[in-house]
Design a protein around this motif. Structure first.
Motif, PDB file in Angstrom:
ATOM      1  N   PHE A  83     -40.881 -16.254 -41.926  1.00 26.64           N
ATOM      2  CA  PHE A  83     -39.577 -15.470 -41.508  1.00 26.64           C
ATOM      3  C   PHE A  83     -39.648 -14.985 -40.206  1.00 26.64           C
ATOM      4  N   ALA A  84     -40.832 -13.923 -40.864  1.00 24.75           N
ATOM      5  CA  ALA A  84     -41.471 -12.249 -39.597  1.00 24.75           C
ATOM      6  C   ALA A  84     -42.031 -13.048 -38.143  1.00 24.75           C
ATOM      7  N   VAL A  85     -42.114 -13.817 -38.242  1.00 30.37           N
ATOM      8  CA  VAL A  85     -42.909 -14.037 -36.933  1.00 30.37           C
ATOM      9  C   VAL A  85     -41.756 -14.452 -36.037  1.00 30.37           C
ATOM     10  N   THR A  86     -41.154 -15.684 -36.325  1.00 37.72           N
ATOM     11  CA  THR A  86     -39.655 -15.640 -35.965  1.00 37.72           C
ATOM     12  C   THR A  86     -38.513 -15.168 -35.776  1.00 37.72           C
ATOM     13  N   THR A  87     -38.465 -14.198 -36.864  1.00 39.19           N
ATOM     14  CA  THR A  87     -37.542 -12.730 -36.531  1.00 39.19           C
ATOM     15  C   THR A  87     -38.016 -12.276 -35.233  1.00 39.19           C
ATOM     16  N   PHE A  88     -39.464 -11.919 -35.234  1.00 37.45           N
ATOM     17  CA  PHE A  88     -40.107 -10.727 -34.436  1.00 37.45           C
ATOM     18  C   PHE A  88     -39.265 -11.856 -33.169  1.00 37.45           C
ATOM     19  N   ILE A  89     -40.043 -12.905 -32.547  1.00 35.48           N
ATOM     20  CA  ILE A  89     -39.658 -13.310 -31.443  1.00 35.48           C
ATOM     21  C   ILE A  89     -38.635 -13.247 -30.908  1.00 35.48           C
ATOM     22  N   LEU A  90     -37.586 -13.962 -31.981  1.00 36.13           N
ATOM     23  CA  LEU A  90     -35.984 -13.216 -31.205  1.00 36.13           C
ATOM     24  C   LEU A  90     -35.885 -11.976 -31.009  1.00 36.13           C
ATOM     25  N   SER A  91     -36.233 -11.405 -31.394  1.00 36.98           N
ATOM     26  CA  SER A  91     -36.114  -9.749 -31.415  1.00 36.98           C
ATOM     27  C   SER A  91     -35.474  -9.314 -30.550  1.00 36.98           C
ATOM     28  N   LEU A  92     -37.245  -9.374 -30.123  1.00 36.07           N
ATOM     29  CA  LEU A  92     -38.306  -8.904 -29.108  1.00 36.07           C
ATOM     30  C   LEU A  92     -36.912  -9.137 -28.164  1.00 36.07           C
ATOM     31  N   ASN A  93     -36.334 -10.382 -27.992  1.00 41.19           N
ATOM     32  CA  ASN A  93     -35.284 -10.641 -26.611  1.00 41.19           C
ATOM     33  C   ASN A  93     -33.782 -10.297 -26.863  1.00 41.19           C
ATOM     34  N   ASN A  94     -33.078  -9.928 -28.090  1.00 38.85           N
ATOM     35  CA  ASN A  94     -32.269  -9.321 -28.223  1.00 38.85           C
ATOM     36  C   ASN A  94     -32.339  -8.451 -27.321  1.00 38.85           C
ATOM     37  N   ALA A  95     -33.257  -7.827 -28.151  1.00 38.12           N
ATOM     38  CA  ALA A  95     -33.787  -6.271 -28.006  1.00 38.12           C
ATOM     39  C   ALA A  95     -34.142  -5.610 -26.665  1.00 38.12           C
ATOM     40  N   LYS A  96     -33.848  -6.510 -26.229  1.00 35.48           N
ATOM     41  CA  LYS A  96     -34.050  -7.297 -23.877  1.00 35.48           C
ATOM     42  C   LYS A  96     -35.860  -6.163 -23.555  1.00 35.48           C
ATOM     43  N   ILE A  97     -36.512  -6.443 -24.803  1.00 35.45           N
ATOM     44  CA  ILE A  97     -38.113  -5.632 -24.511  1.00 35.45           C
ATOM     45  C   ILE A  97     -38.978  -7.027 -23.939  1.00 35.45           C
ATOM     46  N   THR A  98     -38.493  -8.156 -23.668  1.00 35.83           N
ATOM     47  CA  THR A  98     -38.695  -8.992 -22.989  1.00 35.83           C
ATOM     48  C   THR A  98     -37.682  -9.941 -22.558  1.00 35.83           C
ATOM     49  N   ALA A  99     -39.357 -10.951 -21.074  1.00 41.86           N
ATOM     50  CA  ALA A  99     -38.069 -11.064 -20.018  1.00 41.86           C
ATOM     51  C   ALA A  99     -36.699 -11.992 -20.433  1.00 41.86           C
ATOM     52  N   PRO A 100     -35.974 -12.053 -20.062  1.00 43.64           N
ATOM     53  CA  PRO A 100     -34.751 -13.369 -20.446  1.00 43.64           C
ATOM     54  C   PRO A 100     -34.906 -14.998 -20.008  1.00 43.64           C
ATOM     55  N   GLU A 101     -36.349 -14.609 -19.191  1.00 43.51           N
ATOM     56  CA  GLU A 101     -36.679 -16.779 -19.608  1.00 43.51           C
ATOM     57  C   GLU A 101     -37.541 -16.861 -20.688  1.00 43.51           C
ATOM     58  N   LEU A 102     -37.561 -14.926 -21.278  1.00 36.48           N
ATOM     59  CA  LEU A 102     -38.489 -15.854 -22.320  1.00 36.48           C
ATOM     60  C   LEU A 102     -37.938 -16.223 -23.572  1.00 36.48           C
ATOM     61  N   ALA A 103     -36.449 -16.207 -24.182  1.00 32.73           N
ATOM     62  CA  ALA A 103     -35.849 -16.026 -24.515  1.00 32.73           C
ATOM     63  C   ALA A 103     -36.388 -17.709 -25.291  1.00 32.73           C
ATOM     64  N   GLN A 104     -36.907 -18.647 -24.677  1.00 24.08           N
ATOM     65  CA  GLN A 104     -36.668 -19.983 -25.401  1.00 24.08           C
ATOM     66  C   GLN A 104     -38.410 -20.638 -25.984  1.00 24.08           C
ATOM     67  N   LEU A 105     -38.693 -18.826 -26.243  1.00 23.27           N
ATOM     68  CA  LEU A 105     -39.885 -19.411 -27.097  1.00 23.27           C
ATOM     69  C   LEU A 105     -39.888 -19.613 -28.425  1.00 23.27           C
ATOM     70  N   PHE A 106     -38.151 -19.019 -28.696  1.00 12.84           N
ATOM     71  CA  PHE A 106     -38.567 -18.707 -30.171  1.00 12.84           C
ATOM     72  C   PHE A 106     -38.017 -20.084 -30.672  1.00 12.84           C
TER      73      PHE A 106
END
Length: 205
Positions: A32-55
């Motif tokens: 739960f933590a890992v998947t939430t972390f990766i998606l939340s990085l995108n939601n918080a606009k910390i990572t580039a938009p094109e990395l949204a598919q990593l989750f």
């Protein structure tokens, strides 16, 4: 007269030894933590938009399948809360990942209602999280904190998907939720291994 505890053993009466299983909780929380972390990085606009598919692969295989399996093992341990939580959030991630895959393959299209649809999807799981949050009142402070943050994250992301706010606030609360889940997962691994409380959870009951 023989009592029920003094039944004679015969060759036709096999001795059943129940083998213990490892605690699936730390695995489910880590997934739960890992998947939430990766998606939340995108939601918080910390990572580039094109990395949204990593989750997406994480949602399907770690947050989804692995967490669902942890939920099934919680049934074996007679833990209704753990079984219900891990199975439901595992299915949540599987559904969210499948939704993204189907959108990318043009199997389903939502047009201009896409964001609203995700908001409605999150509302259903926010309702579930609310009564699971109430259940944590009887477990420990650490898990209570995780579910409190998760409920807040859901509410903020729902507001974002419905167009009232941006997703950054929900993303940052999601990151805090992931950190809390990692903490409880680490406690479940380290405390039994070292046979002492390295990471306190703060029992409430």
């Amino acid at each position: 007269m023989l009592t029920s505890m003094e039944k004679p053993q015969t060759q036709s009466s096999p001795i059943v030894i129940e083998s213990p299983i490892a605690d699936p909780g730390p695995l489910g929380l880590a997934a739960f933590a890992v998947t939430t972390f990766i998606l939340s990085l995108n939601n918080a606009k910390i990572t580039a938009p094109e990395l949204a598919q990593l989750f997406v692969p994480l949602a399907l295989f770690y947050g989804g399948l692995t967490q669902l399996l942890a939920g099934m093992w919680e049934f074996k341990k007679n833990n209704t809360f753990g079984a219900t939580a891990f199975s439901t959030y595992g299915a949540f991630w599987l559904a969210l990942g499948a939704l993204k895959v189907m959108e990318n393959l043009k199997i389903v299209t939502y047009g201009s209602s896409g964001k609203t649809g995700v908001g409605v999807f999150l509302i259903a799981f926010a309702i579930f999280t609310l009564y699971m949050w109430v259940a944590t009142f009887r477990i420990n402070w650490a898990l209570f904190t995780v579910f409190t943050l998760l409920e807040i994250a859901f509410v903020l992301l729902i507001l974002a998907d419905l167009g009232f706010i941006t997703s950054e606030a929900g993303g940052y609360v999601g990151l805090a939720t992931a950190a809390g889940a990692w903490y409880v997962s680490a406690a479940g691994v380290l405390n039994p291994l070292y046979k002492r409380i390295l990471l306190p959870l703060g029992p409430r009951n």
